[in-house]
Every structure is written in C-alpha cells, then in structure tokens.
Design an enzyme around this catalytic site. Sequence first.
Site, PDB file in Angstrom:
ATOM      1  N   HIS A 144     -78.994  35.532   8.461  1.00  0.00           N
ATOM      2  CA  HIS A 144     -80.257  35.809   8.008  1.00  0.00           C
ATOM      3  C   HIS A 144     -81.317  34.845   8.574  1.00  0.00           C
ATOM      4  O   HIS A 144     -82.263  34.488   7.750  1.00  0.00           O
ATOM      5  CB  HIS A 144     -80.546  36.666   7.040  1.00  0.00           C
TER       6      HIS A 144
ATOM      7  N   GLN B 211     -74.556  32.875  12.096  1.00  0.00           N
ATOM      8  CA  GLN B 211     -75.510  33.382  12.924  1.00  0.00           C
ATOM      9  C   GLN B 211     -76.512  32.569  13.308  1.00  0.00           C
ATOM     10  O   GLN B 211     -77.562  32.753  13.913  1.00  0.00           O
ATOM     11  CB  GLN B 211     -76.339  34.639  12.169  1.00  0.00           C
TER      12      GLN B 211
END
Length: 241
Positions: free
Chosen positions: A165, A101
Amino acid sequence: MRATFSAVAVLSGLVLSACGAEPSKPVVKDTTVVKASTETKATKKVLKEVATGFDFPWGIAFLPDGGFLVSERDGYLSYVAAGEMKGRRLEGVPTALVNGQGGVFDIILDPNFTENRTVYLSYAKGSGDANSTAIFKAQLNEEMTAIENGADIFVAPTKRATSFHFGGRMTFLGDGTLMMGLGDGFRYMKDAQSPMNSHGTIIRINTDGSIPADNPYADGESGLPVVYSYGHRNVQGLAYD
C-alpha cells in the site's frame, strides 16, 4: 484551499463500460503493455499489442515524438520509440525498494515538458523496516538514454515497516501543482484517519517540492502542510477535471 472532490476524482479501480453495457473483464498479459478490448452492440474495439518485454509495467507517459516512457515496478524506466515494439531501459533511475508491492511506480511529464524535458517518477524509498513513497524529478536527455540531474523533491515523512500500500499515482492540477496519492501501509489504517501523518493521504506540492500556501493544513497546526486529503486506503488513481 479545501479538498474539492469535484476537481479530483480518486479512482479505486479501472472501470470499462460502453452504452450501459456490463464492464468487460480486465485484460492481463504478463510483461506486455496492451490496449483494453471490449465489444458491445454499439462499439467494437480491437485488442492490439503495442509494446512488450517489461518487468511489471506500472505507468505510461506519452511523449511528443510519438514514443512513450514505461515505468516498471521492478526498478526500471524504459523508452519505447514511435513504431517500435521493444523498449530500452534508461539510466539515472533512483534505487527503489523492490519488495512486495514496492518498487518504481508512476511516471508523468511536466506540463512544460517540450521546453524543460522534465519528468516525475514515484518510487518506494528506504528499507524494509523504514520506507515511504518518494517523488524523483529529472530531465529526459535528448538521446533518450537517461534521465539526468535527478533529485527527490518529496519523500513521505511518515515511515512504515511494511512493503504494501504505497500509492504512487500522480497528476497535475490546473494551477501547476503536483498531487500524489499515498497508501496506508496496510497496517496503519487508523493513522490514515489523521492528517497529522502521511499514511493514506493525497499530497499536494509545488514542482520544486515546496508547499502551496493554500493547502488545507499549510500552517502545520492541525495537519501536515503537505496533506491535501486524508482517510484513504491505497490511492491508485488520480484524475483532474
């Protein structure tokens, strides 16, 4: 200053609703920035393609000239001129950790952009074994070809060994201070319950990277001076009212 949730809303997702109707399903279209579309008895909105050709568009900053900047998670920042459908990539973007991510995240303009042409870009910085989220400050040049004189003004102090995250959404408060949400790194949920590290926090800084004197833990005794709020999972939206 203590965290006041009436002033800062932490958004865990995008909710589209009108006149009490059920929210429409999210519109997802690869490599394309689109306007959301929904139709109810009271309203009618039309889906319209406004620009295309991006690698995972992540943030948009609208410019005074009618164009806009698009951050691309895969490591790019593009400028789309008013009335055009294709963007052109800008030089001067910091090298991001593009993995999982991670990558380039949000792009926002300085409140005095028309005078100083300053922009702020958040991105994943570091290696797979030691990384965190950073804020890069630079000036958009007049030719719309590059961001220049750039430097990091913030790098989250608590490093992680994951590529998930990161948080990365930013907003300005009315007093001119800058906020950014951070994620818990996926594996560090317990750490997010303490203000003594930066996992799962909302941070607040001045635009030069210094710490506002009225931050809740500005003295550093019971929390990191940069922390404004803690105990979050992966802050992906900030709105100032």
